[in-house]
Design a protein around this motif. Sequence first.
Motif, PDB file in Angstrom:
ATOM      1  N   LEU B 116      32.089 -12.266   2.898  1.00 16.27           N
ATOM      2  CA  LEU B 116      31.235 -11.120   2.585  1.00 16.27           C
ATOM      3  C   LEU B 116      32.077  -9.872   2.300  1.00 16.27           C
ATOM      4  N   LEU B 120      32.813  -8.340  -1.611  1.00 13.84           N
ATOM      5  CA  LEU B 120      32.155  -7.068  -1.941  1.00 13.84           C
ATOM      6  C   LEU B 120      33.144  -5.921  -2.067  1.00 13.84           C
ATOM      7  N   ALA B 124      33.802  -3.693  -5.399  1.00 17.33           N
ATOM      8  CA  ALA B 124      33.602  -2.238  -5.350  1.00 17.33           C
ATOM      9  C   ALA B 124      34.875  -1.516  -5.783  1.00 17.33           C
ATOM     10  N   LEU B 180      26.183 -18.605   1.542  1.00 13.97           N
ATOM     11  CA  LEU B 180      26.588 -17.202   1.674  1.00 13.97           C
ATOM     12  C   LEU B 180      27.509 -16.805   0.529  1.00 13.97           C
ATOM     13  N   THR B 183      25.527 -16.001  -2.321  1.00 17.11           N
ATOM     14  CA  THR B 183      24.789 -14.757  -2.072  1.00 17.11           C
ATOM     15  C   THR B 183      25.685 -13.538  -2.294  1.00 17.11           C
ATOM     16  N   ILE B 186      25.499 -12.719  -5.851  1.00 15.63           N
ATOM     17  CA  ILE B 186      24.284 -11.962  -6.188  1.00 15.63           C
ATOM     18  C   ILE B 186      24.521 -10.481  -5.900  1.00 15.63           C
ATOM     19  N   MET B 187      25.121 -10.218  -4.744  1.00 10.76           N
ATOM     20  CA  MET B 187      25.387  -8.827  -4.358  1.00 10.76           C
ATOM     21  C   MET B 187      26.345  -8.164  -5.348  1.00 10.76           C
ATOM     22  N   ASP B 190      24.256  -7.173  -8.208  1.00  9.35           N
ATOM     23  CA  ASP B 190      23.494  -5.964  -7.850  1.00  9.35           C
ATOM     24  C   ASP B 190      24.376  -4.714  -7.994  1.00  9.35           C
ATOM     25  N   LEU B 191      25.599  -4.828  -7.482  1.00  7.02           N
ATOM     26  CA  LEU B 191      26.516  -3.682  -7.468  1.00  7.02           C
ATOM     27  C   LEU B 191      26.941  -3.299  -8.885  1.00  7.02           C
ATOM     28  N   PHE B 194      24.051  -1.675 -10.770  1.00  3.95           N
ATOM     29  CA  PHE B 194      23.836  -0.276 -10.384  1.00  3.95           C
ATOM     30  C   PHE B 194      24.833   0.646 -11.080  1.00  3.95           C
TER      31      PHE B 194
END
Lengths: 386, 386
Positions: B116, B120, B124, B180, B183, B186-187, B190-191, B194
């Motif tokens: 995770l 991420l 970022a 996970l 998933t 997917i995040m 999303d990021l 945005f």
Amino acid sequence: MKILILGGDGYLGWPTAMHLTAQGHNVAVVDNYLRRSLCREENVEPLVDVPNLHQRTASWESTSGYHIPAFIGDLTKWEFVDEVFREFSPEAIIHYAEQPAAPYSMLNRSAATLTLCNNLEVTANVIFAVQQFNPDVHIVKLGTMGEYGTPDIDIEEGWLEVDHKGRHQKFLYPRQAGSLYHTTKIMDTDLLWFYVRTWGLRVTDLMQGPVYGIFTEENRIDENLYPFLNYDELFGTVLNRFVIQAVADYPMTVYGKGGQTRGYLNLMDTLNCVRLSVENPAAKGELRILNQFTETFSVNQLAQKVQRVARSMGFKADISAVENPRKEAEEHYYNPAHTGLLDLGLKPQFLTDKVLAEMIEFAAKHKKAIRPEQIYRKVRWDHNLT
Amino acid sequence: MKILILGGDGYLGWPTAMHLTAQGHNVAVVDNYLRRSLCREENVEPLVDVPNLHQRTASWESTSGYHIPAFIGDLTKWEFVDEVFREFSPEAIIHYAEQPAAPYSMLNRSAATLTLCNNLEVTANVIFAVQQFNPDVHIVKLGTMGEYGTPDIDIEEGWLEVDHKGRHQKFLYPRQAGSLYHTTKIMDTDLLWFYVRTWGLRVTDLMQGPVYGIFTEENRIDENLYPFLNYDELFGTVLNRFVIQAVADYPMTVYGKGGQTRGYLNLMDTLNCVRLSVENPAAKGELRILNQFTETFSVNQLAQKVQRVARSMGFKADISAVENPRKEAEEHYYNPAHTGLLDLGLKPQFLTDKVLAEMIEFAAKHKKAIRPEQIYRKVRWDHNLT
């Protein structure tokens, strides 16, 4: 019921803790004072000083007789999570333990990274702790209406039934948010939904709108029990900000055209929504999503309401349209469903003139404490993150 | 074009680096050897030892004449990101720098947290670096077809047009993944979505299916240039695993009913898809989503293909249905669109008997290195994460 409140020091967390004990529940609170630290670092302190969590629990115990154990620590650290779950075995968890401010998440790179990591790591640890210690625990997670954004179709309550080329599928309602903070809430929902399907957890995800207000049934007796009241651009919610601006003779800052419409609710309704969710838990293997607000207003409508009531009380209460520092639709369709919490028994407290007048009175009483320079600093969505 | 490959040591990253230099691009690679560390820790080493990244770039330079600078470090650390972007100013970034294995992400709590946070935080930092150093840089991000899961309607290429109560909205195609790891992808989407909307970045998100194969046009001349070939349950992709199992006389482990259907592609097609995406960049402010696979197969079909070819080469190649350790649909509708990359010019390399025979020959050549005990250890999706 044994209820653990994560983020129990916050604007919503502390009032929730008092309310649930007053309603007969056995409550413990957890916090690392992240919100306080960030407000101090950014020089945007709340209107009235708030005692620390141990002092607040002591005040509440001496007033009400209810004891609330407080755990101070960082839920991104597994050792602390482990300690809390071993000492207080909850039947339900209310998870408020996130960096809660959209403008803060857009401030700079380190604020963005903090928001992303804190919010996701805490949510993951909550899931892992429930699976490890007691998979039957009901997780009540605060999400946000902002996860949905402002689509051009009706916003349903969490899910969307799609007919496509002659076939059918029910999906999580597609989400696209307007800030990094709101995007981390989408990710929380993604994460919860995965583990609900995989491990059969029971989860309620509350899509909450902006909250306003200071008073609850439990805190009127003692100012030491009031929640944070932030009126700055970073951590202050819009209606609370406008009330302070009206009293401070600082024209209410409406961003752009002011047609941005959202679903709002009174702080007291948040407490009731969360309590109703806890007392009526989701089933095993269910991700229950409830849209948590009571009325929709545009920013213009909010400013005009505050202006009307504040003027009747002798304040100038001007409104000033400023260039929108955010990236968002300033006029848009907005028709979100919100029947789930009414079905559970919610009796809404609407935004009446009386409610506004009480807030304005409170702000006027503390007018000397208002520092106008912290109200508006133009955190722009389109800035470089440096 | 100046292209920075993040995760340039990986199964896909290193072959991509060679391919893009051979096609005339100026390439640098970045890696922190996370994949190697995890394989060592979990005792699931690849079939053939792989030289480190500096040794590989030296081999490639002596063979081809192309120089590939290598940066070794952790992209979750901003200081390192800053150093890389100052030293090599890319025009395009290919972002493979993630923990890439679904079963690893389900192994235990620390593996889940690592997956995770790593995935991420790196995504970022890539976004923040592009915005800070050159917002015109094209980010090519490896996503996965697994983001879509197995809905009962057609899977479109990234987006879904929804008609609802007489109104219309185009959404990111709703995603719900089966692990996970998936998933976190997917995040990532999303990021990226945005910040594409907020900052006008240019991004291509490649929804890739499972990749198979060892050989590329660039690596046939020197075994030192081969990618990792993992055949274990944690890091080995299914077809590569089946090939090794067939050669090792270890019955191919089909999970459950074996009707699980996915879109697959040859390693050489990955290189071509990524190259085509880089050479035809997304527009400013565009999130372009392409479904990256060439053929769909069920697990049963894959096992039967391997069995047929392996038996013709004298191997026993039995198939064994085992209890499904995952939580997934074992029979389901699956009809995903995949025209975007064909439109960009992709000429697929299908899974022919010749392709399979070459893979089986390679495995047979290295048969002595196969360690059967690392093939299957039942990482269960429904285990407690401890």
